[in-house]
Design an enzyme around this catalytic site. Sequence first.
Site, PDB file in Angstrom:
ATOM      1  N   SER A 106      61.963 -60.329 -38.496  1.00  0.00           N
ATOM      2  CA  SER A 106      63.126 -61.455 -37.846  1.00  0.00           C
ATOM      3  C   SER A 106      63.188 -61.947 -37.188  1.00  0.00           C
ATOM      4  CB  SER A 106      64.384 -60.336 -38.455  1.00  0.00           C
ATOM      5  OG  SER A 106      65.405 -61.217 -39.003  1.00  0.00           O
ATOM      6  N   GLU A 200      57.911 -67.240 -42.729  1.00  0.00           N
ATOM      7  CA  GLU A 200      59.729 -66.942 -43.497  1.00  0.00           C
ATOM      8  C   GLU A 200      60.681 -66.969 -43.463  1.00  0.00           C
ATOM      9  OE1 GLU A 200      61.531 -63.905 -43.504  1.00  0.00           O
ATOM     10  OE2 GLU A 200      60.720 -63.623 -41.587  1.00  0.00           O
ATOM     11  N   HIS A 270      62.915 -61.082 -46.069  1.00  0.00           N
ATOM     12  CA  HIS A 270      63.418 -60.688 -45.479  1.00  0.00           C
ATOM     13  C   HIS A 270      64.133 -59.517 -46.962  1.00  0.00           C
ATOM     14  CE1 HIS A 270      64.523 -62.496 -41.634  1.00  0.00           C
ATOM     15  NE2 HIS A 270      65.280 -61.725 -41.554  1.00  0.00           N
TER      16      HIS A 270
END
Length: 304
Positions: A106, A200, A270
């Site tokens: 992230s 992602e 995630h």
Amino acid sequence: MSLFHLIAPSGYCIKQHAALRGIQRLTDAGHQVNNVEVIARRCERFAGTETERLEDLNSLARLTTPNTIVLAVRGGYGASRLLADIDWQALVARQQHDPLLICGHSDFTAIQCGLLAHGNVITFSGPMLVANFGADELNAFTEHHFWLALRNETFTIEWQGEGPTCRAEGTLWGGNLAMLISLIGTPWMPKIENGILVLEDINEHPFRVERMLLQLYHAGILPRQKAIILGSFSGSTPNDYDAGYNLESVYAFLRSRLSIPLITGLDFGHEQRTVTLPLGAHAILNNTREGTQLTISGHPVLKM
């Protein structure tokens, strides 16, 4: 067992109970968890002041505990504020001997890219304390692939990918798509040619995913790779206005523009179910009708 050292360079840990559950789960498994005080820090929306969060990172250069896993508490936002003041040279020098096994994803992608850009430092894009180890239940797939990556000098991930039959070999790199976009044109964006780029994201509408991928394409980054692997894009549900436009539409359009393979379907991102990928390691991608294999080597591992 293993030693975990926690760092919190990004957002405040609003799920304190999950952080404590993650620590308990790790200690119950026989691991030692250090620097736990970082989970309670708060300054506005951040996990402490800039000075505190910066020290989490810069102090790693002075960390003397051997065989240590450095685990990010959570993502959110905050790493971008620190990039100009991180002592990259000291961290790179530290990682050249007895490297720390640094893991997160992230927002943490910015720091991972910076380490790769400044000194080819390999880090692991994988689970974090709160979202994964502190989940109601630790996902068995995620746990297996975490230790698979950290304990094996060579390992293979298999899945049923969508895309053309291909074989590609190169440096594995990438992470969170939005964070990579934020680094274009900065000193913290790795300049990797002929790599395998894996991406992602979360809570991005399909058109935003497409726009970011096209930015990488127009910047010349996608065409310079050997292959692109797309992981999960959680929370990207289209709406009525899209009239059938979805992530598959995005993938089809990108494939119409690219001369390199784009492979989808990897459990990476995630979601609770995610692989762990050593960014900066060597990778060989094989995609056939029978399935997809990604064999990875050249990364630091735990000394057993």
